[in-house]
Scaffold this active site. Structure first.
Site, PDB file in Angstrom:
ATOM      1  N   HIS A  49       3.430  -0.156  -7.923  1.00  0.00           N
ATOM      2  CA  HIS A  49       2.219   0.588  -7.540  1.00  0.00           C
ATOM      3  C   HIS A  49       2.312   0.918  -6.055  1.00  0.00           C
ATOM      4  O   HIS A  49       1.909   0.120  -5.199  1.00  0.00           O
ATOM      5  CB  HIS A  49       0.972  -0.249  -7.852  1.00  0.00           C
TER       6      HIS A  49
ATOM      7  N   ASP B  94       0.286  -0.557  -2.807  1.00  0.00           N
ATOM      8  CA  ASP B  94      -0.580   0.624  -2.912  1.00  0.00           C
ATOM      9  C   ASP B  94      -0.296   1.651  -1.804  1.00  0.00           C
ATOM     10  O   ASP B  94       0.465   2.596  -2.030  1.00  0.00           O
ATOM     11  CB  ASP B  94      -2.056   0.190  -2.919  1.00  0.00           C
ATOM     12  N   ASP B  95      -0.907   1.457  -0.632  1.00  0.00           N
ATOM     13  CA  ASP B  95      -0.747   2.394   0.499  1.00  0.00           C
ATOM     14  C   ASP B  95      -0.521   1.563   1.768  1.00  0.00           C
ATOM     15  O   ASP B  95      -1.426   1.435   2.599  1.00  0.00           O
ATOM     16  CB  ASP B  95      -2.012   3.246   0.648  1.00  0.00           C
TER      17      ASP B  95
ATOM     18  N   HIS C 118      -4.830   4.854 -12.783  1.00  0.00           N
ATOM     19  CA  HIS C 118      -5.660   3.991 -11.945  1.00  0.00           C
ATOM     20  C   HIS C 118      -7.019   3.862 -12.624  1.00  0.00           C
ATOM     21  O   HIS C 118      -7.772   4.843 -12.706  1.00  0.00           O
ATOM     22  CB  HIS C 118      -5.894   4.644 -10.577  1.00  0.00           C
TER      23      HIS C 118
ATOM     24  N   GLU D 108     -10.479   0.000 -10.741  1.00  0.00           N
ATOM     25  CA  GLU D 108     -10.345  -0.330  -9.309  1.00  0.00           C
ATOM     26  C   GLU D 108     -11.760  -0.456  -8.742  1.00  0.00           C
ATOM     27  O   GLU D 108     -12.173  -1.530  -8.340  1.00  0.00           O
ATOM     28  CB  GLU D 108      -9.539   0.760  -8.591  1.00  0.00           C
TER      29      GLU D 108
ATOM     30  N   HIS E 215       2.093   4.472  -3.484  1.00  0.00           N
ATOM     31  CA  HIS E 215       1.958   5.921  -3.267  1.00  0.00           C
ATOM     32  C   HIS E 215       2.822   6.268  -2.069  1.00  0.00           C
ATOM     33  O   HIS E 215       2.560   5.769  -0.963  1.00  0.00           O
ATOM     34  CB  HIS E 215       0.504   6.280  -2.964  1.00  0.00           C
TER      35      HIS E 215
HETATM   36  N1  ADE Z   1      -4.494   7.299  -4.060  1.00  0.00           N
HETATM   37  C1  ADE Z   1      -3.804   6.558  -3.198  1.00  0.00           C
HETATM   38  N2  ADE Z   1      -4.182   5.290  -3.254  1.00  0.00           N
HETATM   39  C2  ADE Z   1      -5.157   5.211  -4.202  1.00  0.00           C
HETATM   40  C3  ADE Z   1      -5.957   4.170  -4.734  1.00  0.00           C
HETATM   41  N3  ADE Z   1      -5.855   2.905  -4.335  1.00  0.00           N
HETATM   42  N4  ADE Z   1      -6.863   4.485  -5.681  1.00  0.00           N
HETATM   43  C4  ADE Z   1      -6.996   5.737  -6.114  1.00  0.00           C
HETATM   44  N5  ADE Z   1      -6.273   6.746  -5.653  1.00  0.00           N
HETATM   45  C5  ADE Z   1      -5.352   6.491  -4.703  1.00  0.00           C
HETATM   46 ZN    ZN Z   2      -2.956   3.288  -6.042  1.00  0.00          ZN
END
Ligand code: ADE
Ligand code: ZN
Length: 341
Positions: free
Chosen positions: A18, A279-280, A198, A201, A20
């Site tokens: 996971h 994630d990011d 996703h 969340e 991005h």
């Molecule tokens: N795009 C990038 N990170 C995300 C996340 N955690 N949830 C939804 N969209 C995303």
């Molecule tokens: Zn994500």
């Protein structure tokens, strides 16, 4: 402090499921690209960028995420971005990655689909040769845009089935149920793309159930709120549907009040195939091993649970059974080496 567990986290082969790629854009690179591409940003210094990263919810983050990626224009930009991530996580002993990209966020700005794809995939191919990191690419549809635009992205992806493995669904969750994208997911599945989404969340367990039933997803991205519903939890456990949880992301987006509230341990205890991911990482301040260290420390995990998470990262991947077994054997070998047995 358990030194062996930290050594396991540092040294075990791991997969990230996971991630991005646009969420790995570090402030230094963002500012350098803004300069070379003559893109105006509301930040002058790296400190300005970092100071802006205070989020109260998913949408706060998404606004800055789309702003940040506006500096990505050329194939070289996408290559540099992807290579920087791969080089960095190589040091974390990551050996396989299944990464997301958001083509609509680029084509919407006039960047060609192929510019994005060529840049990302040439870095992935180079990483396979130079670092031995294997990969699969998952194209996400942006949930805040209409389904017709997702169909346009799918049409582009169909020309590149050799390089795009799956389709995902990301961006804003609240108020947009998964079934909104039933048509495009059905078309994508028919074309042979593996579906993930996703869900759960910020949204409810009902979103998870709907994504399983309607989108027929094979893996749940996040899925925190699946645990609110015993029926959904049981279903995920019985079917061993993988979940890709992201503890530091959840904390930074205020989905949980503290890292000790991460659902990773509850998911393990419920027998779910849970994985830990970043994630990011540039926006949330933690790459893969930082997330493992965070759950180890704040959830009081045992060594066995740390090893389980590393194994789950391959078990929950889309590698073949033979490839999974090879990676699981490498983990066992590394555990024995570290334990001196
Ligand atoms: N795009 C990038 N990170 C995300 C996340 N955690 N949830 C939804 N969209 C995303
Ligand atoms: Zn994500």
């Amino acid at each position: 402090m358990n030194d062996l567990s930290y050594a396991l986290i540092d040294n075990l082969p791991k997969a990230e499921l996971h991630l991005h790629i646009e969420g790995t854009l570090e402030p230094e690179m963002m500012l350098a690209m803004a300069k070379r591409n003559k893109v105006e940003l509301p930040y002058k210094t790296v400190e300005d960028v970092r100071a802006a990263y205070q989020f109260d919810c998913l949408q706060d983050f998404l606004d800055l995420y789309y702003l940040g990626m506006s500096v990505l224009l050329t194939e070289k930009d996408f290559y540099d971005l992807t290579w920087a991530y791969l080089e960095r996580v190589h040091a974390d002993r990551l050996t396989h990655v299944e990464l997301f990209f958001d083509p609509q966020a680029h084509t919407d700005r006039g960047v060609a689909f192929e510019t994005v794809l060529d840049g990302i995939t040439s870095a992935l191919e180079y990483a396979k040769r130079e670092l031995g990191i294997t990969s699969k690419l998952i194209m996400c549809f942006l949930r805040h845009l209409p389904e017709e635009q997702a169909f346009e992205a799918l049409e582009c992806a169909c020309k590149h089935k050799d390089r795009i493995f799956g389709v995902g669904l990301d961006s804003t969750e609240n108020g947009i149920p998964p079934s909104t994208f039933a048509g495009v997911f059905e078309a994508a599945r028919r074309e042979g793309f593996t579906p993930v989404a996703h869900v759960g969340e910020e949204g409810t367990a009902e979103n998870v159930r709907e994504a399983l039933d309607v989108l027929k997803i094979e893996r749940v991205d996040h899925g925190n709120h699946a645990l609110d519903d015993p029926m959904v939890t049981k279903r995920l456990a019985d079917q061993q549907t993988p979940l890709t949880m992201c503890p530091i992301s959840n904390w930074r987006l205020k989905g949980i009040p503290s890292l000790s509230a991460s659902p990773v341990k509850r998911a393990l205890d419920a027998g779910l195939l849970v994985t830990v991911n970043s994630d990011d990482p540039s926006y949330f301040g933690g790459y893969l091993n930082d997330n493992y260290r965070a759950v180890f420390k704040h959830l009081g995990l045992t060594e066995t649970e740390v090893i389980q998470l590393a194994k789950n990262s391959f078990a929950g991947s889309f590698l073949s059974d033979g490839e999974k077994q090879e990676q699981l054997d490498r983990i066992d070998h590394q555990v024995n080496t570290l334990r001196g047995t």
